[in-house]
Design a protein around this motif. Structure first.
Motif, short mmCIF file in Angstrom:
data_model
loop_
_atom_site.label_atom_id
_atom_site.label_comp_id
_atom_site.label_asym_id
_atom_site.label_seq_id
_atom_site.Cartn_x
_atom_site.Cartn_y
_atom_site.Cartn_z
N PHE A 68 1.70 2.35 -13.65
CA PHE A 68 1.71 3.77 -14.41
C PHE A 68 0.27 4.39 -14.12
N PHE A 69 0.01 5.60 -13.47
CA PHE A 69 -1.25 5.97 -13.26
C PHE A 69 -1.37 7.46 -13.34
N HIS A 70 -2.47 8.04 -13.27
CA HIS A 70 -2.74 9.30 -13.50
C HIS A 70 -2.05 10.29 -14.66
N PRO A 71 -2.43 9.83 -15.77
CA PRO A 71 -1.80 10.53 -17.15
C PRO A 71 -2.42 11.69 -17.42
N VAL A 72 -1.67 12.69 -17.49
CA VAL A 72 -2.35 14.19 -17.74
C VAL A 72 -2.23 14.56 -19.14
N SER A 73 -3.18 15.04 -19.70
CA SER A 73 -2.89 15.77 -21.22
C SER A 73 -4.01 16.92 -21.41
N VAL A 74 -3.19 17.97 -22.21
CA VAL A 74 -4.01 18.91 -22.55
C VAL A 74 -4.32 18.92 -23.83
N ASN A 75 -4.18 17.89 -24.60
CA ASN A 75 -4.47 17.79 -26.13
C ASN A 75 -4.81 16.19 -26.48
N GLN B 289 -8.42 8.45 -26.11
CA GLN B 289 -6.90 7.99 -26.91
C GLN B 289 -5.98 7.54 -25.71
N ILE B 290 -5.95 8.32 -24.81
CA ILE B 290 -4.75 7.78 -23.60
C ILE B 290 -5.18 6.59 -23.13
N THR B 291 -6.30 6.00 -22.85
CA THR B 291 -7.00 4.93 -22.14
C THR B 291 -6.52 3.73 -23.01
N SER B 292 -6.83 3.67 -24.50
CA SER B 292 -6.57 3.02 -25.58
C SER B 292 -4.99 2.50 -25.66
N TYR B 293 -4.13 3.41 -25.15
CA TYR B 293 -2.74 3.07 -25.23
C TYR B 293 -2.30 2.26 -23.97
N TYR B 294 -2.82 2.55 -22.79
CA TYR B 294 -2.62 1.71 -21.70
C TYR B 294 -3.29 0.31 -21.66
N LYS B 295 -4.58 0.34 -22.12
CA LYS B 295 -5.30 -0.87 -22.34
C LYS B 295 -4.90 -1.81 -23.48
N GLN B 296 -4.26 -1.18 -24.53
CA GLN B 296 -4.05 -1.92 -25.82
C GLN B 296 -2.82 -1.97 -26.26
N TYR B 297 -2.16 -0.83 -26.47
CA TYR B 297 -0.67 -0.60 -27.22
C TYR B 297 0.36 -0.47 -26.52
N GLN B 298 0.17 -0.24 -25.27
CA GLN B 298 1.44 -0.03 -24.32
C GLN B 298 2.55 -1.25 -24.70
N PHE B 299 2.16 -2.49 -24.86
CA PHE B 299 3.02 -3.74 -24.82
C PHE B 299 3.50 -3.76 -26.14
N SER B 300 3.07 -2.88 -27.25
CA SER B 300 3.65 -2.86 -28.52
C SER B 300 4.61 -1.80 -28.72
N MET C 294 -16.04 6.86 -18.24
CA MET C 294 -14.44 6.56 -18.41
C MET C 294 -13.66 7.80 -17.91
N THR C 295 -13.88 9.15 -17.84
CA THR C 295 -13.00 9.88 -17.59
C THR C 295 -13.13 9.86 -15.79
N ASN C 296 -14.06 9.62 -15.19
CA ASN C 296 -14.23 9.32 -13.84
C ASN C 296 -13.39 8.26 -13.46
N TYR C 297 -13.44 7.16 -14.19
CA TYR C 297 -12.55 5.96 -13.86
C TYR C 297 -10.94 5.91 -13.97
N TYR C 298 -10.69 6.91 -15.19
CA TYR C 298 -9.61 7.02 -15.68
C TYR C 298 -8.70 7.88 -14.73
N ASN C 299 -9.22 8.80 -14.13
CA ASN C 299 -8.69 9.40 -13.25
C ASN C 299 -8.09 8.91 -11.98
N GLN C 300 -8.53 7.71 -11.65
CA GLN C 300 -8.14 7.03 -10.36
C GLN C 300 -7.62 5.59 -10.72
N ALA C 301 -7.65 5.13 -12.01
CA ALA C 301 -7.39 3.88 -12.17
C ALA C 301 -5.56 3.82 -12.36
N SER C 302 -5.04 2.80 -12.13
CA SER C 302 -3.53 2.48 -12.09
C SER C 302 -3.46 1.74 -13.69
N MET C 303 -2.39 1.83 -14.17
CA MET C 303 -2.09 0.81 -15.20
C MET C 303 -0.93 0.10 -15.05
#
Length: 268
Positions: free
Chosen positions: A59-66, A71-82, A247-256
């Motif tokens: 999963f990569f390049h998540p986009v949000s307007v709010n 908040q999004i990074t912590s989901y992929y890094k910590q909470y997606q598995f729960s 983190m924004t720079n990294y996040y826009n290019q990182a894959s989860m």
């Protein structure tokens, strides 16, 4: 049977047109999320892309307007598995769901993802969809509402079902073999593009994981002052001024990375 209003159909028509005519994926994602907020009001939401290789979903390049990057990074890094609805990614057909149809309030409230991620953001209800066509996963959409607003209902499910059908068809036509994303190629590309050293790339990864400068130094067996020097070099090369921008720079290019073989053990 759900009856949509004339205004609903007008907004749907505008959104669907952009799905099929916007060439740049990132632009389409952002336009879609902006339009979706007008159709299905929400407090938090995101739209990510997905590729599959050797039995693994990326999963990569998540986009949000709010939502914030953190908040999004912590989901992929910590909470997606729960995530208590993670089982939906184990299907080869599109799924449109409201979590209230899947879990009871006590299960929701006792889940790790709710206690540590959703509640701090002030959200309670969620709904979403998987973008799938011809058994190929292209991405997913997730929306959240706070507890003091109404839950997602049949109207919202119907709207997302209509939009998801067009998203799935559009992705399938443009990418008949699925989206492609490679973590190692992304890392090499980033190092080449910005002139990062292996040590700077390593420190960047540790910053994204959320640990302090002191902890980075202890992990790499270098002094905290040396860590700061590397971080200053990172800021200069990436043209950022703080961790949030980095983190924004990294996040826009990182894959989860998500291992589909583990998905059935994700229950919260």
């Amino acid at each position: 049977m759900v009856t949509l209003t004339e205004e609903d159909w007008r907004k749907l028509d505008d959104c669907i047109l952009k799905i099929h005519t916007t060439e740049a994926l990132d632009v389409m994602q952002r336009q879609f999320m902006e339009d979706l907020d007008g159709l299905i009001p929400n407090q938090k939401s995101f739209f990510d892309l997905c590729s599959c290789k050797d039995g693994q979903f990326y999963f990569f390049h998540p986009v949000s307007v709010n939502m914030t990057v953190e908040q999004i990074t912590s989901y992929y890094k910590q909470y997606q598995f729960s995530d208590y609805v993670a089982w939906i990614f184990n299907t080869d057909q599109p799924i449109i769901y409201s979590d209230s149809d899947i879990v009871s309030n006590p299960v929701r409230e006792n889940s790790l993802i709710y206690k540590r991620w959703m509640e701090p953001m002030g959200v309670y209800y969620s709904m979403g969809s998987t973008i799938v066509e011809h058994q190929i996963m292209f991405g997913s959409i997730t929306l959240f509402r706070s507890r003091d607003t109404s839950d997602f209902g049949e109207r919202e499910i119907e709207i997302l079902k209509i939009l998801n059908r067009h998203l799935s068809a559009s992705f399938s036509m443009r990418f008949p073999n699925g989206l492609k994303k490679n973590d190692k190629e992304t890392d090499k590309s980033r190092m080449k593009r910005y002139g990062l050293t292996e040590r700077e790339e390593e420190i960047m990864e540790l910053i994204i994981s959320g640990i302090s400068n002191q902890q980075i130094g202890e992990k790499l067996f270098i002094s905290e002052n040396t860590v700061k020097k590397h971080i200053n070099n990172l800021y200069r090369k990436l043209d950022v001024v703080n961790r949030s921008q980095l983190m924004t720079n990294y996040y826009n290019q990182a894959s989860m990375l998500v291992d589909i073989n583990e998905r059935m053990d994700w229950g919260g």
